[in-house]
Design a protein around this motif. Sequence first.
Motif, short mmCIF file in Angstrom:
data_model
loop_
_atom_site.label_atom_id
_atom_site.label_comp_id
_atom_site.label_asym_id
_atom_site.label_seq_id
_atom_site.Cartn_x
_atom_site.Cartn_y
_atom_site.Cartn_z
N GLY A 215 0.77 -1.25 0.00
CA GLY A 215 0.00 0.00 0.00
C GLY A 215 0.79 1.29 0.00
N ARG A 216 2.10 1.21 -0.13
CA ARG A 216 2.92 2.42 -0.15
C ARG A 216 4.22 2.15 -0.88
N MET A 217 4.96 3.23 -1.16
CA MET A 217 6.31 3.08 -1.70
C MET A 217 7.29 2.81 -0.57
N ALA A 218 8.44 2.29 -0.94
CA ALA A 218 9.50 2.09 0.05
C ALA A 218 10.14 3.43 0.39
N LYS A 219 10.77 3.48 1.54
CA LYS A 219 11.60 4.62 1.92
C LYS A 219 13.04 4.30 1.55
N PRO A 220 13.83 5.27 1.10
CA PRO A 220 15.24 5.01 0.79
C PRO A 220 15.98 4.36 1.96
N GLU A 221 15.62 4.75 3.18
CA GLU A 221 16.30 4.20 4.36
C GLU A 221 16.03 2.71 4.53
N GLU A 222 14.88 2.24 4.04
CA GLU A 222 14.59 0.81 4.14
C GLU A 222 15.46 0.01 3.18
N VAL A 223 15.70 0.56 2.00
CA VAL A 223 16.60 -0.08 1.05
C VAL A 223 18.02 -0.05 1.60
N ALA A 224 18.40 1.07 2.22
CA ALA A 224 19.74 1.21 2.79
C ALA A 224 20.00 0.20 3.89
N ALA A 225 18.99 -0.12 4.67
CA ALA A 225 19.15 -1.09 5.76
C ALA A 225 19.47 -2.47 5.20
N LEU A 226 18.80 -2.84 4.11
CA LEU A 226 19.08 -4.12 3.46
C LEU A 226 20.48 -4.11 2.84
N ALA A 227 20.85 -2.98 2.24
CA ALA A 227 22.19 -2.85 1.65
C ALA A 227 23.26 -3.01 2.73
N LEU A 228 23.03 -2.42 3.88
CA LEU A 228 23.99 -2.52 4.98
C LEU A 228 24.20 -3.98 5.37
N TYR A 229 23.13 -4.70 5.53
CA TYR A 229 23.25 -6.11 5.90
C TYR A 229 24.06 -6.88 4.86
N LEU A 230 23.71 -6.72 3.59
CA LEU A 230 24.36 -7.51 2.54
C LEU A 230 25.83 -7.17 2.36
N CYS A 231 26.23 -5.97 2.76
CA CYS A 231 27.64 -5.57 2.63
C CYS A 231 28.43 -5.77 3.92
N SER A 232 27.78 -6.23 4.96
CA SER A 232 28.44 -6.42 6.25
C SER A 232 28.97 -7.84 6.38
N ASP A 233 29.82 -8.05 7.37
CA ASP A 233 30.37 -9.38 7.61
C ASP A 233 29.30 -10.37 8.06
N GLU A 234 28.19 -9.86 8.60
CA GLU A 234 27.10 -10.75 9.01
C GLU A 234 26.49 -11.50 7.81
N ALA A 235 26.71 -10.97 6.60
CA ALA A 235 26.19 -11.62 5.39
C ALA A 235 27.30 -12.37 4.64
N SER A 236 28.33 -12.80 5.37
CA SER A 236 29.50 -13.41 4.73
C SER A 236 29.21 -14.73 4.02
N PHE A 237 28.06 -15.34 4.28
CA PHE A 237 27.70 -16.61 3.63
C PHE A 237 26.75 -16.38 2.45
N ILE A 238 26.53 -15.13 2.09
CA ILE A 238 25.57 -14.81 1.03
C ILE A 238 26.28 -14.24 -0.18
#
Length: 254
Positions: A215-238
């Motif tokens: 029912g709404r568009m995404a916020k840029p900050e929501e995309v940034a949060a996902l980007a942070l995870y995927l570029c962090s060491d916590e996502a080292s198996f992805i």
Amino acid sequence: MFELTGKKAVVTGGGSGIGKAISIVFARQGAEVHVIELSHEAAAQTLSEIEANGGKAYSHTCDVSKQSQVREVFKSIAQVDILVNNAGIAHVGNLENTSEEDLDRIYQVNVKGAYNCLQAAVASMKQHSGGAILNLASIASHVGIPDRFAYTMSKGAIHAMTMSVAKDYLGAHIRCNSISPARVHTPFVDGFIAKNYPGQEEEMFEKLSKTQPIGRMAKPEEVAALALYLCSDEASFITGCDYPIDGGFITLNN
């Protein structure tokens, strides 16, 4: 968690919208952020926000479609630990009303621009024990979107290049993933609506918002949060994955 201290992150198109949000959150988490932007003024705004919050960032005025410029920028940065390929332009039109000039323009920025940055980043990462790459694809690389022929072509290429780079550089400890957003509320969206639907801004904003089942568009900050995870060491198996962030657009629009 999601600490980026000691890492150098390059964000293309970091002067506004999603790129700006990613740059700000990466800096907040400790990264030294290098914003690559065609607009010096836009990059300066991002840097001022980062520095006001105690972060460290630099701007590089660069046309990502020009390989020589890209190589010079990456050479000046030296070590690159994270690359976010976010720079891109849009186009409205189907196959028949997309001109050769339109197609070439989209290709030069969205596809060749990403290629130029990927090539430069991989060369650096191979010399420094690996890294993380994140490309901004789109829901258009998964489902048919009306009147987006050239844009879809370019984002399909982003998705495919992501898989190829992920496969080829496993041994170099380079992870490569992509994000596929649906509509995100950015200044670009507001400008697009104002230009194409003068006098109908509120109505069109509501209509476009509701194309996402949530029912709404995404916020840029929501995309940034996902980007942070995927570029962090916590996502080292992805690696070799695409993550839709679409309010249910791909799977629930039926």
